[in-house]
Design a protein around this motif. Structure first.
Motif, short mmCIF file in Angstrom:
data_model
loop_
_atom_site.label_atom_id
_atom_site.label_comp_id
_atom_site.label_asym_id
_atom_site.label_seq_id
_atom_site.Cartn_x
_atom_site.Cartn_y
_atom_site.Cartn_z
N LEU A 116 9.12 4.41 -19.55
CA LEU A 116 9.74 3.24 -18.93
C LEU A 116 9.38 3.06 -17.45
N ARG A 117 8.97 4.12 -16.78
CA ARG A 117 8.85 4.03 -15.31
C ARG A 117 7.52 4.49 -14.74
N VAL A 118 6.61 4.98 -15.57
CA VAL A 118 5.35 5.54 -15.07
C VAL A 118 4.17 4.72 -15.55
N SER A 119 3.29 4.36 -14.62
CA SER A 119 2.02 3.73 -14.95
C SER A 119 0.92 4.79 -14.91
N TYR A 120 0.12 4.86 -15.98
CA TYR A 120 -0.96 5.84 -16.05
C TYR A 120 -2.31 5.22 -15.68
N ASP A 159 0.83 -1.20 0.00
CA ASP A 159 0.00 0.00 0.00
C ASP A 159 0.86 1.26 0.00
N PHE A 160 1.93 1.23 0.79
CA PHE A 160 2.83 2.36 0.87
C PHE A 160 3.50 2.63 -0.47
N LEU A 161 4.10 1.61 -1.07
CA LEU A 161 4.80 1.79 -2.34
C LEU A 161 3.84 2.19 -3.45
N GLN A 162 2.66 1.59 -3.46
CA GLN A 162 1.71 1.88 -4.53
C GLN A 162 1.31 3.36 -4.52
N GLY A 163 1.30 3.98 -3.37
CA GLY A 163 0.92 5.38 -3.26
C GLY A 163 2.08 6.35 -3.45
N GLN A 164 3.29 5.84 -3.57
CA GLN A 164 4.46 6.73 -3.66
C GLN A 164 5.23 6.59 -4.96
N VAL A 165 5.48 5.38 -5.41
CA VAL A 165 6.31 5.20 -6.60
C VAL A 165 5.47 5.34 -7.86
N SER A 202 5.56 3.46 -10.68
CA SER A 202 5.20 2.21 -11.35
C SER A 202 4.07 1.51 -10.59
N ASP A 203 3.51 0.49 -11.21
CA ASP A 203 2.39 -0.24 -10.61
C ASP A 203 2.90 -1.45 -9.83
N ILE A 204 3.02 -1.30 -8.52
CA ILE A 204 3.54 -2.36 -7.67
C ILE A 204 2.66 -3.61 -7.72
N LEU A 205 1.36 -3.41 -7.85
CA LEU A 205 0.44 -4.55 -7.83
C LEU A 205 0.62 -5.47 -9.04
N SER A 206 1.25 -4.97 -10.09
CA SER A 206 1.48 -5.80 -11.28
C SER A 206 2.84 -6.51 -11.23
N GLU A 217 5.21 -9.23 -10.26
CA GLU A 217 5.13 -10.60 -9.80
C GLU A 217 6.42 -11.02 -9.10
N ASN A 218 6.33 -12.10 -8.36
CA ASN A 218 7.48 -12.58 -7.60
C ASN A 218 8.66 -12.92 -8.52
N ASN A 219 9.85 -12.47 -8.11
CA ASN A 219 11.10 -12.68 -8.84
C ASN A 219 11.22 -11.87 -10.13
N TYR A 220 10.36 -10.88 -10.29
CA TYR A 220 10.46 -9.96 -11.41
C TYR A 220 11.08 -8.64 -10.96
N ALA A 221 11.51 -7.84 -11.94
CA ALA A 221 12.08 -6.52 -11.68
C ALA A 221 11.25 -5.46 -12.39
N GLN A 222 11.25 -4.24 -11.83
CA GLN A 222 10.43 -3.17 -12.39
C GLN A 222 11.16 -1.84 -12.28
N LEU A 223 11.27 -1.13 -13.39
CA LEU A 223 11.83 0.22 -13.36
C LEU A 223 10.82 1.16 -12.72
N SER A 224 11.31 2.10 -11.90
CA SER A 224 10.39 2.99 -11.21
C SER A 224 11.11 4.27 -10.82
N CYS A 225 10.36 5.22 -10.24
CA CYS A 225 10.94 6.46 -9.72
C CYS A 225 9.97 7.07 -8.71
N ILE A 226 10.44 8.07 -7.98
CA ILE A 226 9.57 8.86 -7.11
C ILE A 226 9.66 10.31 -7.54
#
Length: 256
Positions: A172-176, A20-26, A28-32, A34-43
């Motif tokens: 690369l790093r933003v989910s709309y 919940d914390f990450l989803q509201g701050q970063v 990228s879409d944390i909920l998407s 999956e385990n053992n995957y990597a995701q580009l993101s930013c704040i």
């Protein structure tokens, strides 16, 4: 190779509250993720300016942040006021990061690649011991590979200066579709309503035939095998002039 400039941050707390914390701050879409995957993101801050970029890896349902050492404290200090409401804390791990450039496109089919095209992919692995792993590429080659995939790697000097659109982070790093995060309203407005007069590009120019136009370079210029490689965000009219010259290439931002 061992990417010595990167650190690993561990996120401690209840698993659902961390989500919940990450989803509201970063961005990228944390909920998407999956385990053992990597995701580009930013704040970003409230004005939609990028404060830090990083990679989030989910390992055995735990989230770990791979971030440049110069941005680690900025990341923690920026999120600390919000983290306390979720009972979330950050600790710096002792792990090391192995970076790999995989050239065989046919083998780019596993979950460990955070960015790729049809020619090669980039991979980061967290390890407790890299002593037996030889460095087969140079750090310069690692930087070139990231630039060729339009992945801008920011440093402390870039903090608070650019919006995602200016660094290719919008692709690369933003989910709309994920919902709100800090700066989301401004970033979404620029994405959906703004007139796109500029393009983020990677420029490859022959060292002996530099581009004869005044271009504001974003980040470092890398010299590699008789070429200069750098990023810039240029007006579309200037982009057309560059493309008309010989010995120059523009690689437009990708979404992979």
């Amino acid at each position: 190779m061992h990417l010595k400039s990167l650190k690993v941050l561990h996120i401690k707390g209840d698993e659902q509250k961390i989500k919940d914390f990450l989803q509201g701050q970063v961005s990228s879409d944390i909920l998407s993720l999956e385990n053992n995957y990597a995701q580009l993101s930013c704040i970003c801050n409230q004005k939609g300016l990028v404060m830090a970029e990083f990679i989030i890896k989910k390992i055995d349902s735990q989230f770990k942040i791979i971030i440049d050492g110069s941005l680690a404290d900025i990341f923690i200090e920026d999120l600390a006021p919000y983290a306390k409401f979720f009972g979330v804390t950050f600790t710096e791990g002792e792990e090391m990061i192995k970076g790999t450039v995989q050239r065989n496109a046919s083998e780019i089919n596993n979950d460990t690649f955070y960015l790729y095209n049809m020619d090669f992919g980039l991979q980061m692995e967290i390890s407790n011991d890299l002593s037996l792993i030889p460095s087969e590429i140079s750090y310069q080659e690692w930087l070139v590979a990231n630039k060729l995939l339009s992945n801008y790697q920011m440093c402390a000097e870039d903090v608070g200066l650019y919006r995602p659109l200016e660094l290719n982070y919008d692709k690369l790093r933003v989910s709309y579709t994920k919902g709100c995060f800090r700066g989301q309203e401004i970033i979404a407005r620029m994405h959906y309503l703004g007139v796109n007069r500029r393009t983020f590009c990677t420029v490859i120019e022959d060292t002996n035939h530099p581009i004869e136009l005044d271009i504001k370079i974003t980040g470092d210029r890398i010299s590699y095998k008789n070429y200069d490689i750098y990023n810039c965000c240029i007006e579309n009219t200037v982009k057309e002039k560059i493309e008309s010259q010989e010995n120059h290439q523009l690689i437009q931002a990708t979404t992979n």
